[in-house]
Design an enzyme around this catalytic site. Structure first.
Site, short mmCIF file in Angstrom:
data_model
loop_
_atom_site.label_atom_id
_atom_site.label_comp_id
_atom_site.label_asym_id
_atom_site.label_seq_id
_atom_site.Cartn_x
_atom_site.Cartn_y
_atom_site.Cartn_z
NE ARG A 16 7.41 9.34 1.37
CZ ARG A 16 7.28 10.33 2.23
NH1 ARG A 16 7.51 11.57 1.85
NH2 ARG A 16 6.94 10.10 3.49
NE ARG B 124 7.29 15.13 3.48
CZ ARG B 124 8.56 15.05 3.17
NH1 ARG B 124 9.14 15.99 2.42
NH2 ARG B 124 9.29 14.04 3.61
CB CYS C 65 4.25 34.76 13.52
SG CYS C 65 5.12 35.72 14.78
CD GLU C 66 5.20 29.18 15.24
OE1 GLU C 66 6.23 28.86 15.86
OE2 GLU C 66 4.08 29.30 15.78
CE1 TYR D 121 7.06 13.95 9.97
CE2 TYR D 121 6.44 14.73 7.80
CZ TYR D 121 6.12 14.07 8.96
OH TYR D 121 4.87 13.53 9.11
CE1 TYR E 283 1.37 11.06 3.96
CE2 TYR E 283 3.25 10.64 2.53
CZ TYR E 283 2.18 10.17 3.27
OH TYR E 283 1.93 8.82 3.32
CD GLU F 289 -1.32 -0.39 3.66
OE1 GLU F 289 -1.10 0.28 4.69
OE2 GLU F 289 -2.32 -1.12 3.52
N PRO F 290 1.58 1.51 -1.10
CG PRO F 290 3.01 1.10 -2.83
CD PRO F 290 1.69 0.69 -2.29
#
Length: 477
Positions: free
Chosen positions: A297, A333, A378-379, A337, A407, A294-295
């Protein structure tokens, strides 16, 4: 239609036509997600060629756009869904219950209620449970249909610690308990059809040994399940229990998840899919069940790009900051990550003679300089790259961020009251709008509806809101 064997194993950001992408922003505004449906089909055909005997499911969470689901379903893929909402999308895309696996983690009550209602109309729907508690909750709702057990094999892999699911306690029943759990489920009347596990997301070539070990454990477990449940005459218990154990002895499938990685960095080699397929089959060994993968990406990552406009260029103390209108609300992402995504300055390339020689200057003669590309949130973590060597940016330049098909929009959010971007798809040589750009009015509508207010409270506010909505995605003059 592109032949699977002839299609390139990875589509680099440099392979996209800069002028065509630039035109899309002129037509649809910025930020903008672009997805090439033909590339999605190519990726599916390549995987199908490598795994000719496997059941292939698409992990919908990678990109749930309806056009993606219908494209992959028409190509032959089933759909693996992590929520009731994704199951609804799958059904709307034309999939039958027999082509859908619902694989939720700690499913909310409203999800289970919806799934059991849907099962009444789609009795071949498969539900994957990752805990005995979930099995109990299904039984309480009257569900006794197709049941798959998610197991925890104790081994994980992937591109980041946050996506190494195979050994994380959150996911699945410990493998050593699987036989007893399945026997009990069969005794209670469930139609036990498979076992499932997922090692993690974005598994690369150098992690194939972990993938091989993971699949081998799944093969061993499948054989243990069949042997233990069929050997009912050596077990204690009622006649009904022994019959139930024997009935469940033949699993229909062993689902080893997906996680097939794609190269994000320009110098990374693509996954050797044929080697992965061969290693998977060898590691699984002889089992009296079908192999399911079940890919997610792998199908969509390199089929998509994110286009964003430069609005600010600032010389800071130690770097040049290139501010753009996309941010961590658009593509999460990198912030979540520390993920790398390739970036191109499309305007710099299309402003010149089209030359691809960009060692020292780009096609427009701009100097290549280190830049930190940052969004409007604002991060401090709202950056797409730090000190990346790119053609010197100017306000109104259009940048392309590669490998944004997986994603990307799925993790987009409305933090800072920022509407989510539009999505367009490329199909049959044409670009078309697949999902309109949100407006601030869209973001605030649930609050206004809760208050029973149909619009902003004054003409002045309404005018300002309309101007903000009308200007969404437009470039500076």
């Amino acid at each position: 239609m592109t032949d699977a064997a002839a299609s390139v194993p990875v589509r680099r950001l440099s392979d996209w036509d800069a002028a065509e992408l630039h035109t899309l922003v002129e037509d649809y505004g910025s930020p903008l997600y672009v997805l090439d449906l033909e590339r999605v089909r190519e990726n599916y055909r390549r995987l199908e060629t490598a795994f000719p005997d496997a059941e292939i499911l698409y992990a919908v969470k990678a990109n749930a756009l309806g056009d993606v689901l219908s494209t992959l379903h028409e190509a032959g893929a089933g759909l693996e869904c992590a929520s009731a909402g994704e199951v609804q999308r799958a059904l709307e895309a034309g999939a039958a219950g027999s082509e859908i696996h619902y694989t939720a983690v700690n499913p909310p009550a409203r999800d289970l209620d919806w799934i059991v209602d849907a099962w009444a109309d789609e009795p071949e729907l498969t539900v994957t449970a990752g805990s005995t508690d979930t099995i109990d909750r299904l039984e309480e709702r009257g569900y006794d249909g197709r049941l798959c057990l998610r197991v925890n094999p104790g081994i994980g892999a992937g591109h980041h610690e946050k996506v190494k699911t195979g050994a994380a306690a959150k996911f699945g029943v410990p493998a050593e308990r699987a036989v007893d759990v399945l026997a009990d489920a069969a005794d209670r009347g469930f139609d036990v059809v498979g076992i499932h596990a997922h090692v993690g997301s974005g598994v690369s070539s150098d992690q194939l040994e972990a993938h091989r070990e993971f699949v081998a454990r799944m093969g061993d477990l499948a054989r243990d399940v069949s042997e233990a449940l069929r050997a009912s005459d050596s077990r204690t218990g009622s006649e009904a229990t022994r019959e139930a154990r024997e009935a469940v002895g033949g699993l229909e499938f062993v689902d080893v998840g997906g996680g097939f990685g794609v190269p994000y960095r320009e110098d990374e080699e693509p996954l050797d899919l044929e080697s992965v397929a061969e290693a998977t089959r060898e590691a699984l060994g002889a089992v009296d069940a079908d192999l399911t993968i079940e890919p997610g990406r792998y199908f969509v990552a390199d089929a998509g790009v994110l286009l964003t406009e430069v609005n600010t260029v600032k010389e800071a103390r130690e770097t040049t900051v290139t501010g753009v209108d996309a941010g961590m609300t658009t593509l999460l992402r990198p912030a979540m990550y520390d993920a790398y995504h390739p970036i191109r300055n499309l305007t710099a390339e299309t402003a010149g003679d089209g030359s691809s020689d960009r060692d020292a200057t780009d096609a427009a003669g701009r100097e290549i300089v280190p830049q930190t590309v940052a969004g409007p949130i604002c991060e401090s973590g709202d950056v797409f790259c730090a000190e990346r060597e790119l053609p010197a940016s100017e306000r109104a330049d259009i940048l392309a961020i590669g490998n944004a098909g997986a994603y990307g929009y799925e993790m987009a959010n409305q933090y800072n009251t920022r509407p989510r971007p539009a999505s367009i798809v490329l199909a049959d040589g044409q670009a078309r709008l697949a999902r309109r750009r949100e407006t601030v009015t869209d973001v605030t509508r649930p609050e206004r509806e809760a208050r029973g207010v149909s619009d902003t409270s004054s003409d002045a506010r309404r005018d300002r809101s309309e101007r903000l909505d009308d200007g969404a995605g437009r470039n500076d003059p």
